[in-house]
Write a protein that holds these residues in place. Sequence first.
Motif, PDB file in Angstrom:
ATOM      1  N   THR A  31      19.967   5.566 -12.798  1.00  0.00           N
ATOM      2  CA  THR A  31      19.521   6.919 -11.705  1.00  0.00           C
ATOM      3  C   THR A  31      17.882   7.078 -11.607  1.00  0.00           C
ATOM      4  O   THR A  31      17.656   6.130 -12.095  1.00  0.00           O
ATOM      5  CB  THR A  31      20.582   7.824 -12.504  1.00  0.00           C
ATOM      6  OG1 THR A  31      19.734   7.902 -13.661  1.00  0.00           O
ATOM      7  CG2 THR A  31      21.934   7.214 -13.120  1.00  0.00           C
ATOM      8  N   SER A  32      17.924   8.177 -10.657  1.00  0.00           N
ATOM      9  CA  SER A  32      16.117   8.096 -10.320  1.00  0.00           C
ATOM     10  C   SER A  32      16.296   9.193 -11.526  1.00  0.00           C
ATOM     11  O   SER A  32      16.716  10.011 -11.849  1.00  0.00           O
ATOM     12  CB  SER A  32      16.493   9.234  -8.857  1.00  0.00           C
ATOM     13  OG  SER A  32      15.796   9.388  -9.213  1.00  0.00           O
ATOM     14  N   PRO A  33      14.452   9.090 -12.605  1.00  0.00           N
ATOM     15  CA  PRO A  33      14.890  10.065 -12.957  1.00  0.00           C
ATOM     16  C   PRO A  33      14.073  11.617 -12.562  1.00  0.00           C
ATOM     17  O   PRO A  33      14.047  12.387 -13.054  1.00  0.00           O
ATOM     18  CB  PRO A  33      13.479   9.628 -13.858  1.00  0.00           C
ATOM     19  CG  PRO A  33      12.491   8.288 -12.313  1.00  0.00           C
ATOM     20  CD  PRO A  33      14.386   7.664 -11.669  1.00  0.00           C
ATOM     21  N   ARG A  34      14.377  11.421 -11.079  1.00  0.00           N
ATOM     22  CA  ARG A  34      13.470  12.378 -10.682  1.00  0.00           C
ATOM     23  C   ARG A  34      14.443  13.661  -9.825  1.00  0.00           C
ATOM     24  O   ARG A  34      15.470  12.602  -9.500  1.00  0.00           O
ATOM     25  CB  ARG A  34      12.771  12.284  -9.149  1.00  0.00           C
ATOM     26  CG  ARG A  34      11.179  12.072  -9.373  1.00  0.00           C
ATOM     27  CD  ARG A  34      10.574  11.227  -8.581  1.00  0.00           C
ATOM     28  NE  ARG A  34      10.707  12.844  -7.823  1.00  0.00           N
ATOM     29  CZ  ARG A  34      10.155  12.960  -6.066  1.00  0.00           C
ATOM     30  NH1 ARG A  34       9.884  11.291  -5.241  1.00  0.00           N
ATOM     31  NH2 ARG A  34      10.099  13.605  -5.515  1.00  0.00           N
ATOM     32  N   PRO A  35      15.141  14.718 -10.137  1.00  0.00           N
ATOM     33  CA  PRO A  35      16.275  15.514 -10.162  1.00  0.00           C
ATOM     34  C   PRO A  35      16.407  15.644  -8.568  1.00  0.00           C
ATOM     35  O   PRO A  35      15.181  15.454  -8.001  1.00  0.00           O
ATOM     36  CB  PRO A  35      15.813  16.935 -10.460  1.00  0.00           C
ATOM     37  CG  PRO A  35      14.783  16.880 -11.346  1.00  0.00           C
ATOM     38  CD  PRO A  35      14.430  15.827 -10.785  1.00  0.00           C
TER      39      PRO A  35
END
Length: 45
Positions: A31-35
């Motif tokens: 998953t992307s670490p950025r929200p």
Amino acid sequence: MRAVIAAAIGLAAALALVFTISAIGAPPGETSPRPLLTTVPGPKK
């Protein structure tokens, strides 16, 4: 009566698809670490 049978067949097909995807498992990846933004950003102050 035909509508009930059609609905039952559609429900069975949908459940079969869900169970098949669940049995295969999630695809590999991270998953992307950025929200993600859920709203439109407003003007910067």
